[in-house]
Motif scaffolding. Structure first.
Motif, PDB file in Angstrom:
ATOM      1  N   THR A 204      54.060  76.358  67.676  1.00  0.00           N
ATOM      2  CA  THR A 204      53.020  76.839  67.027  1.00  0.00           C
ATOM      3  C   THR A 204      52.140  77.336  68.028  1.00  0.00           C
ATOM      4  O   THR A 204      51.288  78.200  67.807  1.00  0.00           O
ATOM      5  CB  THR A 204      52.631  75.664  66.270  1.00  0.00           C
ATOM      6  OG1 THR A 204      53.688  74.891  65.361  1.00  0.00           O
ATOM      7  CG2 THR A 204      51.372  76.100  65.380  1.00  0.00           C
TER       8      THR A 204
ATOM      9  N   ALA B  52      57.923  82.594  58.862  1.00  0.00           N
ATOM     10  CA  ALA B  52      56.850  81.976  59.760  1.00  0.00           C
ATOM     11  C   ALA B  52      55.696  81.174  59.233  1.00  0.00           C
ATOM     12  O   ALA B  52      55.123  80.145  59.106  1.00  0.00           O
ATOM     13  CB  ALA B  52      56.578  82.517  60.928  1.00  0.00           C
TER      14      ALA B  52
ATOM     15  N   ALA C  57      56.052  78.370  56.630  1.00  0.00           N
ATOM     16  CA  ALA C  57      56.094  77.013  57.334  1.00  0.00           C
ATOM     17  C   ALA C  57      54.554  76.754  58.010  1.00  0.00           C
ATOM     18  O   ALA C  57      54.374  75.538  57.676  1.00  0.00           O
ATOM     19  CB  ALA C  57      57.164  77.202  58.726  1.00  0.00           C
ATOM     20  N   LEU C  58      53.899  77.748  58.420  1.00  0.00           N
ATOM     21  CA  LEU C  58      52.648  77.243  58.732  1.00  0.00           C
ATOM     22  C   LEU C  58      51.772  76.980  57.514  1.00  0.00           C
ATOM     23  O   LEU C  58      50.972  76.009  57.745  1.00  0.00           O
ATOM     24  CB  LEU C  58      51.999  78.535  59.562  1.00  0.00           C
ATOM     25  CG  LEU C  58      52.604  78.847  60.663  1.00  0.00           C
ATOM     26  CD1 LEU C  58      52.107  80.214  61.318  1.00  0.00           C
ATOM     27  CD2 LEU C  58      52.393  77.839  61.844  1.00  0.00           C
TER      28      LEU C  58
ATOM     29  N   LEU D 151      56.257  69.973  66.887  1.00  0.00           N
ATOM     30  CA  LEU D 151      55.956  70.975  66.174  1.00  0.00           C
ATOM     31  C   LEU D 151      54.696  72.006  66.722  1.00  0.00           C
ATOM     32  O   LEU D 151      54.537  73.106  66.821  1.00  0.00           O
ATOM     33  CB  LEU D 151      55.126  70.721  65.075  1.00  0.00           C
ATOM     34  CG  LEU D 151      56.036  70.479  63.721  1.00  0.00           C
ATOM     35  CD1 LEU D 151      55.486  69.523  62.808  1.00  0.00           C
ATOM     36  CD2 LEU D 151      56.545  71.724  63.042  1.00  0.00           C
TER      37      LEU D 151
ATOM     38  N   GLU E  28      60.732  71.055  61.471  1.00  0.00           N
ATOM     39  CA  GLU E  28      60.514  71.997  62.702  1.00  0.00           C
ATOM     40  C   GLU E  28      61.995  72.934  62.986  1.00  0.00           C
ATOM     41  O   GLU E  28      61.956  74.121  63.554  1.00  0.00           O
ATOM     42  CB  GLU E  28      60.083  71.263  63.759  1.00  0.00           C
ATOM     43  CG  GLU E  28      59.868  71.860  65.195  1.00  0.00           C
ATOM     44  CD  GLU E  28      60.834  72.227  65.922  1.00  0.00           C
ATOM     45  OE1 GLU E  28      60.747  73.079  66.820  1.00  0.00           O
ATOM     46  OE2 GLU E  28      61.683  71.554  66.180  1.00  0.00           O
TER      47      GLU E  28
ATOM     48  N   SER F  77      63.236  74.774  59.424  1.00  0.00           N
ATOM     49  CA  SER F  77      62.101  75.949  58.428  1.00  0.00           C
ATOM     50  C   SER F  77      60.943  76.262  59.411  1.00  0.00           C
ATOM     51  O   SER F  77      60.060  77.321  58.842  1.00  0.00           O
ATOM     52  CB  SER F  77      61.241  74.996  57.249  1.00  0.00           C
ATOM     53  OG  SER F  77      62.245  74.544  56.662  1.00  0.00           O
ATOM     54  N   HIS F  78      60.808  76.244  60.709  1.00  0.00           N
ATOM     55  CA  HIS F  78      59.508  76.603  61.532  1.00  0.00           C
ATOM     56  C   HIS F  78      60.301  77.320  62.707  1.00  0.00           C
ATOM     57  O   HIS F  78      60.104  78.656  62.939  1.00  0.00           O
ATOM     58  CB  HIS F  78      58.881  75.304  61.991  1.00  0.00           C
ATOM     59  CG  HIS F  78      57.915  75.851  63.016  1.00  0.00           C
ATOM     60  ND1 HIS F  78      58.047  75.808  64.358  1.00  0.00           N
ATOM     61  CD2 HIS F  78      56.658  75.637  62.802  1.00  0.00           C
ATOM     62  CE1 HIS F  78      56.712  76.053  64.837  1.00  0.00           C
ATOM     63  NE2 HIS F  78      55.745  76.014  64.003  1.00  0.00           N
ATOM     64  N   GLU F  79      61.025  76.609  63.605  1.00  0.00           N
ATOM     65  CA  GLU F  79      61.684  77.004  64.886  1.00  0.00           C
ATOM     66  C   GLU F  79      62.504  78.394  64.736  1.00  0.00           C
ATOM     67  O   GLU F  79      62.424  79.434  65.490  1.00  0.00           O
ATOM     68  CB  GLU F  79      62.364  76.053  65.554  1.00  0.00           C
ATOM     69  CG  GLU F  79      62.752  76.448  66.887  1.00  0.00           C
ATOM     70  CD  GLU F  79      64.324  77.192  67.249  1.00  0.00           C
ATOM     71  OE1 GLU F  79      64.704  77.482  68.353  1.00  0.00           O
ATOM     72  OE2 GLU F  79      64.856  77.263  66.149  1.00  0.00           O
TER      73      GLU F  79
END
Length: 212
Positions: free
Chosen positions: A165, A132, A135-136, A161, A97, A100-102
């Motif tokens: 999201t 993004a 990551a999703l 997460l 998170e 690779s996500h936030e």
């Protein structure tokens, strides 16, 4: 326990959500990082990194970084697995998170809602949105076979997460292609003690509407 946080921030909402679900007592100090409240000498004396959220205990100890706070709060609760392997899996998703996500989902949202319409940072939105979606897609693959990210039950990896999201569309990141993620978001919203994130203020909401 005092929590310094900016309510429209996903990182701050993580902490508020877990505290509410645990039924813990805390004092929330609204700290608007978008207007420099985390860069004052008093705040920097507490957290030299100048970010929220921040937890301060009555004995003066402080703890920064949202996922570290989640991990500390969840000790000896149902929100953190007791099995070492499951706990490591939960942590792996929390590291995912933050790495690779936030940096893509949250940053795209911030640029859309908290930078001027003519900000040069908006030139990077297309690339942020592309990353993004990378990551999703990883999350969608996981959720096609499993209900949660914290092991067999809802817990802190899900909270970590969920926060950004759930508001990904604020950054122009559609969740339309991710049915498993949408089902998971629905499950999180229906967990005991759930509280939603505070909406952006009218100015930010207007910028989001123009940008997303």
């Amino acid at each position: 326990m005092t929590v310094y946080g900016f309510s429209p921030s996903g990182n701050c909402h993580k902490v508020r959500l877990l505290l509410e679900q645990l039924g813990r007592s805390y004092h929330w100090v609204e700290t608007d990082s978008s207007t420099g409240a985390t860069r004052t000498p008093d705040y920097l004396a507490k957290n030299a990194n100048g970010k929220v959220p921040l937890v301060e205990l009555d004995d003066g100890r402080v703890l920064a970084e949202s996922n570290a706070i989640l991990f500390w709060l969840a000790q000896d609760t149902a929100y953190l697995p007791t099995d070492a392997w499951d706990r490591a899996q939960a942590l792996s998703w929390m590291f995912f998170e933050q790495y690779s996500h936030e940096p893509y989902v949250a940053v795209a949202r911030f640029i859309c809602g908290w930078t001027p319409a003519d900000s040069p940072r908006r030139a990077g939105l297309a690339q942020l949105r592309e990353r993004a979606h990378d990551a999703l897609r990883v999350m969608e693959t996981h959720l096609r076979a499993r209900e949660w990210f914290t092991g067999s039950h809802y817990g802190i990896a899900d909270i970590a997460l969920f926060a950004y999201t759930d508001v990904a569309p604020h950054g122009g990141i559609s969740l339309g292609a991710y049915p498993a993620i949408r089902d998971w978001l629905h499950r999180v919203r229906h967990t005991a003690g759930f509280v939603p994130m505070v909406d952006p203020d009218p100015r930010a909401a207007a910028l989001i509407a123009q940008s997303a």
